[in-house]
Motif scaffolding. Structure first.
Motif, PDB file in Angstrom:
ATOM      1  N   UNK A  53       0.848  -1.189   0.000  1.00  0.00           N
ATOM      2  CA  UNK A  53       0.000   0.000   0.000  1.00  0.00           C
ATOM      3  C   UNK A  53       0.885   1.241   0.000  1.00  0.00           C
ATOM      4  N   UNK A  54       0.621   2.131  -0.937  1.00  0.00           N
ATOM      5  CA  UNK A  54       1.411   3.369  -0.972  1.00  0.00           C
ATOM      6  C   UNK A  54       1.008   4.273   0.190  1.00  0.00           C
ATOM      7  N   UNK A  55       2.014   4.849   0.833  1.00  0.00           N
ATOM      8  CA  UNK A  55       1.797   5.804   1.912  1.00  0.00           C
ATOM      9  C   UNK A  55       2.593   7.072   1.613  1.00  0.00           C
ATOM     10  N   UNK A  56       2.105   8.216   2.047  1.00  0.00           N
ATOM     11  CA  UNK A  56       2.845   9.468   1.790  1.00  0.00           C
ATOM     12  C   UNK A  56       4.288   9.415   2.281  1.00  0.00           C
ATOM     13  N   UNK A  57       4.561   8.616   3.304  1.00  0.00           N
ATOM     14  CA  UNK A  57       5.934   8.512   3.821  1.00  0.00           C
ATOM     15  C   UNK A  57       6.847   7.766   2.854  1.00  0.00           C
ATOM     16  N   UNK A  58       6.288   7.157   1.797  1.00  0.00           N
ATOM     17  CA  UNK A  58       7.116   6.485   0.790  1.00  0.00           C
ATOM     18  C   UNK A  58       7.796   7.481  -0.143  1.00  0.00           C
ATOM     19  N   UNK A  59       7.372   8.729  -0.094  1.00  0.00           N
ATOM     20  CA  UNK A  59       8.012   9.733  -0.940  1.00  0.00           C
ATOM     21  C   UNK A  59       9.432   9.980  -0.455  1.00  0.00           C
ATOM     22  N   UNK A  60      10.357  10.108  -1.404  1.00  0.00           N
ATOM     23  CA  UNK A  60      11.766  10.327  -1.068  1.00  0.00           C
ATOM     24  C   UNK A  60      11.923  11.588  -0.218  1.00  0.00           C
ATOM     25  N   UNK A  61      12.647  11.485   0.869  1.00  0.00           N
ATOM     26  CA  UNK A  61      12.793  12.606   1.799  1.00  0.00           C
ATOM     27  C   UNK A  61      13.609  13.746   1.188  1.00  0.00           C
ATOM     28  N   UNK A  62      14.351  13.454   0.127  1.00  0.00           N
ATOM     29  CA  UNK A  62      15.178  14.484  -0.499  1.00  0.00           C
ATOM     30  C   UNK A  62      14.475  15.173  -1.670  1.00  0.00           C
ATOM     31  N   UNK A  63      13.271  14.721  -2.017  1.00  0.00           N
ATOM     32  CA  UNK A  63      12.548  15.340  -3.120  1.00  0.00           C
ATOM     33  C   UNK A  63      11.888  16.640  -2.656  1.00  0.00           C
ATOM     34  N   UNK A  64      11.497  17.457  -3.621  1.00  0.00           N
ATOM     35  CA  UNK A  64      10.838  18.724  -3.317  1.00  0.00           C
ATOM     36  C   UNK A  64       9.358  18.501  -2.995  1.00  0.00           C
ATOM     37  N   UNK A  65       8.778  19.478  -2.362  1.00  0.00           N
ATOM     38  CA  UNK A  65       7.390  19.361  -1.911  1.00  0.00           C
ATOM     39  C   UNK A  65       6.435  19.100  -3.058  1.00  0.00           C
ATOM     40  N   UNK A  66       6.684  19.715  -4.213  1.00  0.00           N
ATOM     41  CA  UNK A  66       5.768  19.592  -5.349  1.00  0.00           C
ATOM     42  C   UNK A  66       6.114  18.438  -6.286  1.00  0.00           C
ATOM     43  N   UNK A  67       7.152  17.688  -5.982  1.00  0.00           N
ATOM     44  CA  UNK A  67       7.545  16.570  -6.841  1.00  0.00           C
ATOM     45  C   UNK A  67       6.547  15.418  -6.728  1.00  0.00           C
ATOM     46  N   UNK A  68       6.304  14.776  -7.862  1.00  0.00           N
ATOM     47  CA  UNK A  68       5.429  13.608  -7.885  1.00  0.00           C
ATOM     48  C   UNK A  68       6.243  12.336  -7.641  1.00  0.00           C
ATOM     49  N   UNK A  69       5.595  11.357  -7.075  1.00  0.00           N
ATOM     50  CA  UNK A  69       6.158  10.006  -6.999  1.00  0.00           C
ATOM     51  C   UNK A  69       5.625   9.232  -8.203  1.00  0.00           C
ATOM     52  N   UNK A  70       6.538   8.706  -9.011  1.00  0.00           N
ATOM     53  CA  UNK A  70       6.133   8.071 -10.268  1.00  0.00           C
ATOM     54  C   UNK A  70       6.689   6.654 -10.336  1.00  0.00           C
ATOM     55  N   UNK A  71       5.797   5.700 -10.579  1.00  0.00           N
ATOM     56  CA  UNK A  71       6.175   4.299 -10.787  1.00  0.00           C
ATOM     57  C   UNK A  71       5.699   3.908 -12.180  1.00  0.00           C
ATOM     58  N   UNK A  72       6.637   3.547 -13.049  1.00  0.00           N
ATOM     59  CA  UNK A  72       6.327   3.284 -14.447  1.00  0.00           C
ATOM     60  C   UNK A  72       6.709   1.861 -14.820  1.00  0.00           C
ATOM     61  N   UNK A  73       5.789   1.132 -15.422  1.00  0.00           N
ATOM     62  CA  UNK A  73       6.061  -0.210 -15.940  1.00  0.00           C
ATOM     63  C   UNK A  73       5.867  -0.217 -17.453  1.00  0.00           C
ATOM     64  N   UNK A  74       6.810  -0.821 -18.143  1.00  0.00           N
ATOM     65  CA  UNK A  74       6.742  -0.939 -19.598  1.00  0.00           C
ATOM     66  C   UNK A  74       6.532  -2.408 -19.948  1.00  0.00           C
TER      67      UNK A  74
END
Length: 595
Positions: A53-74
């Motif tokens: 389950x994705x949780x907001x705490x999974x966002x990288x701590x070094x990313x900016x506030x407005x950065x998106x978390x992106x998971x891409x599968x091809x």
């Protein structure tokens, strides 16, 4: 559909976009806490696995506030058509939802690291006027565009038909790379159909209590109970009716006696069954050994082996039920609590699974004993560079050197003779055949236990083979090369064979007189092992013939021949198939070179 690559960005320790490629078999190797589990979790989140389950705490701590978390599968090996409804059949290509390479790239985007994750398609998509964004338009809007272009669809009720004539009318669609939202209208409908074709993602974690109460155990056991109940449904219905009749008889008798005491109360009561019995909840299936010790009282290694087996059984059941979908088996640290012999068996089992159509295996490990058994082309090394950023590399000599150094995979310095064959199937052939000869009292090289002999596939099939190959090629030990003649004339490896025989270091090379190693197998051995009848000649393509008889591909047939059928060989059967003693001559040359 088959997973080709995963890209993750701003997810946990992966701040910069990081790409991982996947084959049928993929081994994620790296030290503890370097990010292997995060890759499996990212896949689980993308596929909606119940344990991820994705949780907001999974966002990288070094990313900016407005950065998106992106998971891409091809994905590749895509469905030829998408059925939106009975009258709307389209394709990913017709909707311009594919990449320039013809693959499907889907991203799950968590806006600013929050939300449930919206899906977008990264594709070459129209940007021309009247064609841009029409995948998200309603039927009335599409009809208005078609009317303005003075074109008419075959069926104005069908959005697919309307888009088709609009695309044709516009002409130059000005296709450009875009991220197309799949959040509404036909975009959402197409996404739902895509999800029906996505591989099933089956995850087995390392940190779990490993008891027979776990879902991986109980789920297949519940399935077994459900199937048994379904098979005897008529008998159970009869039991239910008998219980109902007897219970109602008791209830009616009770009411009859109650009417003697309080007729008004008795009249207000009516016997009624509120629900049918839930047979599945009545029965409980578990496992115990011959000594009646339940599985949850056994050693952790035994429990984990059983759980992995249940895990495989459940995933295979799902694959049977959804035959048009693939299955991705993700196993975290399968070596946990396992003896090295069992680790080897696990890798072999995973390799067999990876050869099945629609199956992909992903494992993580940091243990040398398991890592060294993985095929080199499957290895993905995860490490932190000097800047502290995570990198994922594969298929480069410097990467293999780094893995060997990090994990402590060392070459075998006891080697006295190096036996070079073409690939892993040849290794299995000679190991098994030599073992049979030894068991019958004949002198033969002990490939499994003699450290003086190194059996090496020329392609460096596993990490251990690669390490040995790079070490042994410079130590000046004699080599024995054995190559297949195949069906080519002159043989493909004749120049290599001649070059080895021209050396003055005690090395020697042979080319089989028959087509390949499998042609030395006795048909009775194949029949006993695989329960098929075949005719084996010196020049026939044995794997193709056996594959056709078993209904499997040539590669799988070749593995079965060299790992199963060869074990049914005997010295007598070998003499019948090899009356000139060709194989015995090769083995004798190997033994003679052991100092």
């Amino acid at each position: 559909m088959k997973l080709k690559t995963l890209k993750i960005q701003n997810f946990r320790a992966y701040q910069e976009e990081t790409e991982i490629s996947f084959d049928n078999m993929t081994g994620l190797i790296g030290r503890n806490d370097v990010g292997k589990t995060s890759i499996l979790d990212a896949l689980g989140i993308f596929f909606g696995h119940k344990l991820c389950k994705y949780e907001p705490t999974d966002k990288c701590v070094y990313s900016n506030e407005n950065d998106d978390v992106i998971i891409t599968c091809e994905f590749e090996e895509l469905p030829s058509q998408i059925v939106i409804d009975a009258t709307s059949i389209t394709s990913l290509q017709a909707e311009y939802l594919l990449t320039e390479e013809g693959t499907l790239s889907l991203s799950r985007v968590f806006n600013k690291g929050k939300g449930t994750g919206a899906y977008v398609a990264n594709c070459i998509h129209p940007t021309a006027k009247n064609a841009k964004g029409i995948l998200l338009k309603k039927n009335d809007e599409l009809k208005a565009i078609a009317q303005s272009l003075q074109v008419e669809a075959n069926d104005n009720r069908s959005n697919v038909s309307l888009r088709e004539v609009i695309y044709q009318s516009v002409g130059d669609l000005k296709l450009k790379p875009q991220a197309v939202s799949l959040s509404k209208e036909d975009g959402k409908a197409i996404l739902e159909q895509i999800q029906n074709h996505l591989p099933h993602f089956a995850l087995f974690r390392a940190d779990r209590p490993s008891t027979d109460e776990e879902a991986e155990v109980q789920d297949p056991m519940k399935v077994a109970i459900s199937q048994a109940i379904e098979d005897i449904a008529p008998q159970l219905e009869e039991v239910k009716n008998q219980v109902r009749d007897r219970a109602l008889a008791v209830a009616n008798s009770t009411l009859s006696h109650l009417s003697d005491l309080d007729p008004e109360l008795a009249m207000s009561l009516t016997p009624d069954f509120k629900a049918d019995p839930k047979w599945e909840g009545i029965f409980k299936l578990s496992l115990s050994g011959d000594d009646n010790i339940p599985i949850n009282k056994r050693g952790s290694g035994v429990r984990r082996l059983v759980l992995i087996s249940f895990f495989k059984a459940e995933a295979e059941r799902i694959k049977r039920e959804y035959q048009d979908r693939g299955v991705i088996y993700a196993i975290e640290e399968p070596e946990t609590s396992q003896h090295p012999d069992k680790q080897k068996l696990l890798v072999e089992a995973f390799s067999d699974m990876a050869e099945k159509d629609g199956c992909q295996i992903v494992i993580t490990t940091h243990v040398p004993a398991l890592a060294e058994q993985l095929p080199v082309e499957s290895i993905r090394h995860i490490f932190r560079n000097q800047a502290g950023e995570i990198e994922v590399n594969s298929n480069r000599d410097d990467v293999f050197k780094l893995i060997a150094r990090d994990l402590g995979v060392l070459p075998d310095s006891r080697a006295q003779v190096i036996v070079c064959v073409e690939g892993p199937n040849d290794i299995a052939f000679f190991r098994n055949l030599s073992s049979i000869l030894i068991s019958e009292g004949y002198v033969a090289p002990d490939f499994d236990n003699d450290p003086r002999i190194v059996l090496l596939p020329l392609g460096g099939d596993t990490l251990r083979d690669w390490v040995n190959g790079h070490y042994l090629k410079n130590i000046g030990k004699p080599e024995v090369h054995i190559y297949d003649r195949d069906d080519k004339n002159p043989p493909k490896y004749q120049p290599t064979c001649d070059a080895v025989n021209a050396r003055a270091d005690g090395s020697i090379a042979f080319i089989t007189s028959k087509r390949e190693a499998e042609n030395y197998l006795h048909p009775d051995a194949i029949s006993e092992a695989l329960n098929i009848q075949v005719v084996v000649t010196d020049d026939c393509d044995v794997p193709t013939i056996v594959g056709a008889a078993l209904g499997v591909n040539d590669r799988t047939a070749k593995r079965k021949l060299n790992r199963i059928a060869v074990k049914k060989m005997t010295k007598e059967r070998l003499d019948e198939r090899d009356p000139n003693g060709e194989i015995l001559g090769w083995l004798n040359e190997i033994v003679r070179r052991c100092s």
